[in-house]
Design a protein around this motif. Structure first.
Motif, PDB file in Angstrom:
ATOM      1  N   PHE A 109      36.324  45.309  46.511  1.00 51.33           N
ATOM      2  CA  PHE A 109      35.914  46.354  45.587  1.00 51.33           C
ATOM      3  C   PHE A 109      36.496  46.176  44.184  1.00 51.33           C
ATOM      4  N   LEU A 110      37.677  45.626  44.102  1.00 48.54           N
ATOM      5  CA  LEU A 110      38.331  45.472  42.800  1.00 48.54           C
ATOM      6  C   LEU A 110      37.744  44.277  42.063  1.00 48.54           C
ATOM      7  N   PRO A 111      37.200  44.480  40.848  1.00 49.07           N
ATOM      8  CA  PRO A 111      36.631  43.355  40.089  1.00 49.07           C
ATOM      9  C   PRO A 111      37.658  42.251  39.850  1.00 49.07           C
ATOM     10  N   GLU A 112      37.196  41.013  39.780  1.00 48.79           N
ATOM     11  CA  GLU A 112      38.099  39.873  39.612  1.00 48.79           C
ATOM     12  C   GLU A 112      38.912  39.967  38.328  1.00 48.79           C
ATOM     13  N   ALA A 113      38.336  40.571  37.295  1.00 46.30           N
ATOM     14  CA  ALA A 113      39.047  40.676  36.013  1.00 46.30           C
ATOM     15  C   ALA A 113      40.168  41.695  36.053  1.00 46.30           C
ATOM     16  N   CYS A 114      40.191  42.521  37.093  1.00 51.21           N
ATOM     17  CA  CYS A 114      41.209  43.569  37.202  1.00 51.21           C
ATOM     18  C   CYS A 114      42.408  43.047  37.974  1.00 51.21           C
ATOM     19  N   ILE A 115      43.427  42.611  37.249  1.00 48.74           N
ATOM     20  CA  ILE A 115      44.621  42.049  37.873  1.00 48.74           C
ATOM     21  C   ILE A 115      45.849  42.824  37.427  1.00 48.74           C
ATOM     22  N   TRP A 116      46.835  42.885  38.323  1.00 51.88           N
ATOM     23  CA  TRP A 116      48.093  43.519  37.955  1.00 51.88           C
ATOM     24  C   TRP A 116      49.001  42.489  37.299  1.00 51.88           C
ATOM     25  N   SER A 117      49.684  42.885  36.238  1.00 52.94           N
ATOM     26  CA  SER A 117      50.618  42.018  35.545  1.00 52.94           C
ATOM     27  C   SER A 117      51.691  42.884  34.905  1.00 52.94           C
ATOM     28  N   GLU A 118      52.871  42.321  34.768  1.00 54.25           N
ATOM     29  CA  GLU A 118      53.933  43.035  34.063  1.00 54.25           C
ATOM     30  C   GLU A 118      53.584  43.183  32.585  1.00 54.25           C
ATOM     31  N   SER A 119      52.729  42.294  32.109  1.00 54.11           N
ATOM     32  CA  SER A 119      52.274  42.362  30.728  1.00 54.11           C
ATOM     33  C   SER A 119      51.162  43.393  30.598  1.00 54.11           C
ATOM     34  N   GLU A 120      51.358  44.375  29.740  1.00 56.96           N
ATOM     35  CA  GLU A 120      50.359  45.419  29.557  1.00 56.96           C
ATOM     36  C   GLU A 120      49.043  44.851  29.059  1.00 56.96           C
ATOM     37  N   ALA A 121      49.117  43.833  28.187  1.00 59.12           N
ATOM     38  CA  ALA A 121      47.901  43.234  27.647  1.00 59.12           C
ATOM     39  C   ALA A 121      47.061  42.584  28.748  1.00 59.12           C
ATOM     40  N   GLU A 122      47.729  42.020  29.755  1.00 60.18           N
ATOM     41  CA  GLU A 122      47.017  41.315  30.822  1.00 60.18           C
ATOM     42  C   GLU A 122      46.465  42.259  31.877  1.00 60.18           C
ATOM     43  N   ARG A 123      46.980  43.487  31.933  1.00 62.91           N
ATOM     44  CA  ARG A 123      46.485  44.433  32.939  1.00 62.91           C
ATOM     45  C   ARG A 123      45.587  45.508  32.328  1.00 62.91           C
ATOM     46  N   ILE A 124      45.214  45.348  31.070  1.00 64.61           N
ATOM     47  CA  ILE A 124      44.438  46.374  30.379  1.00 64.61           C
ATOM     48  C   ILE A 124      43.092  46.617  31.056  1.00 64.61           C
ATOM     49  N   THR A 125      42.440  45.541  31.527  1.00 62.45           N
ATOM     50  CA  THR A 125      41.137  45.714  32.187  1.00 62.45           C
ATOM     51  C   THR A 125      41.287  46.511  33.473  1.00 62.45           C
ATOM     52  N   LEU A 126      42.342  46.237  34.228  1.00 64.34           N
ATOM     53  CA  LEU A 126      42.621  46.995  35.450  1.00 64.34           C
ATOM     54  C   LEU A 126      42.830  48.467  35.118  1.00 64.34           C
ATOM     55  N   GLN A 127      43.616  48.729  34.092  1.00 61.78           N
ATOM     56  CA  GLN A 127      43.889  50.112  33.711  1.00 61.78           C
ATOM     57  C   GLN A 127      42.614  50.825  33.275  1.00 61.78           C
ATOM     58  N   GLN A 128      41.804  50.153  32.466  1.00 64.10           N
ATOM     59  CA  GLN A 128      40.564  50.770  31.999  1.00 64.10           C
ATOM     60  C   GLN A 128      39.626  51.052  33.165  1.00 64.10           C
ATOM     61  N   TRP A 129      39.556  50.120  34.102  1.00 67.52           N
ATOM     62  CA  TRP A 129      38.674  50.294  35.257  1.00 67.52           C
ATOM     63  C   TRP A 129      39.118  51.492  36.095  1.00 67.52           C
ATOM     64  N   LEU A 130      40.413  51.577  36.359  1.00 68.68           N
ATOM     65  CA  LEU A 130      40.939  52.693  37.149  1.00 68.68           C
ATOM     66  C   LEU A 130      40.771  54.020  36.414  1.00 68.68           C
ATOM     67  N   GLN A 131      40.933  53.992  35.096  1.00 69.95           N
ATOM     68  CA  GLN A 131      40.711  55.207  34.317  1.00 69.95           C
ATOM     69  C   GLN A 131      39.261  55.663  34.430  1.00 69.95           C
ATOM     70  N   GLY A 132      38.343  54.691  34.466  1.00 71.09           N
ATOM     71  CA  GLY A 132      36.932  55.030  34.655  1.00 71.09           C
ATOM     72  C   GLY A 132      36.669  55.624  36.031  1.00 71.09           C
ATOM     73  N   VAL A 133      37.307  55.052  37.057  1.00 70.76           N
ATOM     74  CA  VAL A 133      37.169  55.581  38.416  1.00 70.76           C
ATOM     75  C   VAL A 133      37.672  57.015  38.477  1.00 70.76           C
ATOM     76  N   LEU A 134      38.842  57.253  37.894  1.00 69.75           N
ATOM     77  CA  LEU A 134      39.438  58.589  37.923  1.00 69.75           C
ATOM     78  C   LEU A 134      38.611  59.585  37.118  1.00 69.75           C
ATOM     79  N   PHE A 135      38.046  59.129  36.001  1.00 65.02           N
ATOM     80  CA  PHE A 135      37.198  60.014  35.199  1.00 65.02           C
ATOM     81  C   PHE A 135      35.977  60.436  36.001  1.00 65.02           C
ATOM     82  N   ALA A 136      35.335  59.467  36.644  1.00 64.90           N
ATOM     83  CA  ALA A 136      34.150  59.783  37.462  1.00 64.90           C
ATOM     84  C   ALA A 136      34.524  60.738  38.581  1.00 64.90           C
TER      85      ALA A 136
END
Length: 202
Positions: free
Chosen positions: A78-105
């Motif tokens: 279910f998790l898109p390939e571009a959505c990865i966890w990283s200690e770097s905020e810049a590298e996990r931004i897509t994951l965060q945006q995706w989850l924010q979209g899920v929570l908004f919906a």
């Protein structure tokens, strides 16, 4: 499907994809006119979209929803390939945006979940949903999750973030399964989206 001319009017592709996941995973899928406006930024200074652009956006969103429904139906990752966890905020931004979209919906569809909840009798359903949403929320905005915590709890949460990230895929699956269980007494939700085109691309 890329929509470069519409980027100024819609949220990030990650956020939009998250919205589509939240819509497709709901116990009862809302009509397009209900959820499609959620992807728009709604900036008053922007000119209204031309009819041709509205149609292009609608086609792209339906395509994304159809693709997402196939993923859910086939129980794929279910998790898109571009959505990865990283200690770097810049590298996990897509994951965060995706989850924010899920929570908004999910927040927009709380009534849908509640209505399905009223018609179902599931043991531990509330705790399962709470566990899912808590994980989504923490990983969607770690700074917000840290706020209000003392130094000891912040350190503990920081150390546990990678572990929590590994639990994300199983919790997404449980979120989808729970919605399916709640929808058991409702009309089928897949019939109106039969053809499966290609999804959005970032």
């Amino acid at each position: 499907m890329k929509l470069p001319k519409l980027e100024a009017h819609i949220h990030s592709i990650g956020f939009v994809s998250g919205i589509v996941f939240g819509v497709s995973a709901a116990p009862e899928i809302p009509m397009p006119e209900t959820w499609m406006p959620w992807v728009l930024k709604g900036t008053k200074q922007q000119k209204p979209l031309a009819a041709s652009d509205v149609n292009k956006l609608a086609d792209g969103l339906v395509s994304q929803l159809q693709w997402q429904l196939r993923i859910i139906k086939d129980e794929q990752r279910f998790l898109p390939e571009a959505c990865i966890w990283s200690e770097s905020e810049a590298e996990r931004i897509t994951l965060q945006q995706w989850l924010q979209g899920v929570l908004f919906a999910h927040s927009q569809l709380e009534e849908v979940w509640f209505n399905a909840w009223q018609k179902a009798d599931l043991n531990e359903a509330e705790s399962r949903l709470t566990r899912c949403l808590k994980c989504f929320s923490v990983l969607a905005d770690t700074e917000l999750a840290m706020s209000g915590l003392d130094d000891k709890k912040q350190k503990a949460l920081t150390e546990n973030l990678p572990i929590l990230a590994k639990q994300l895929e199983p919790l997404l699956k449980d979120y989808v399964n729970l919605a399916g269980e709640l929808a058991a007494s409702l009309p089928g939700q897949f019939e109106m989206y039969n053809e499966i085109p290609k999804p959005f691309q970032s």
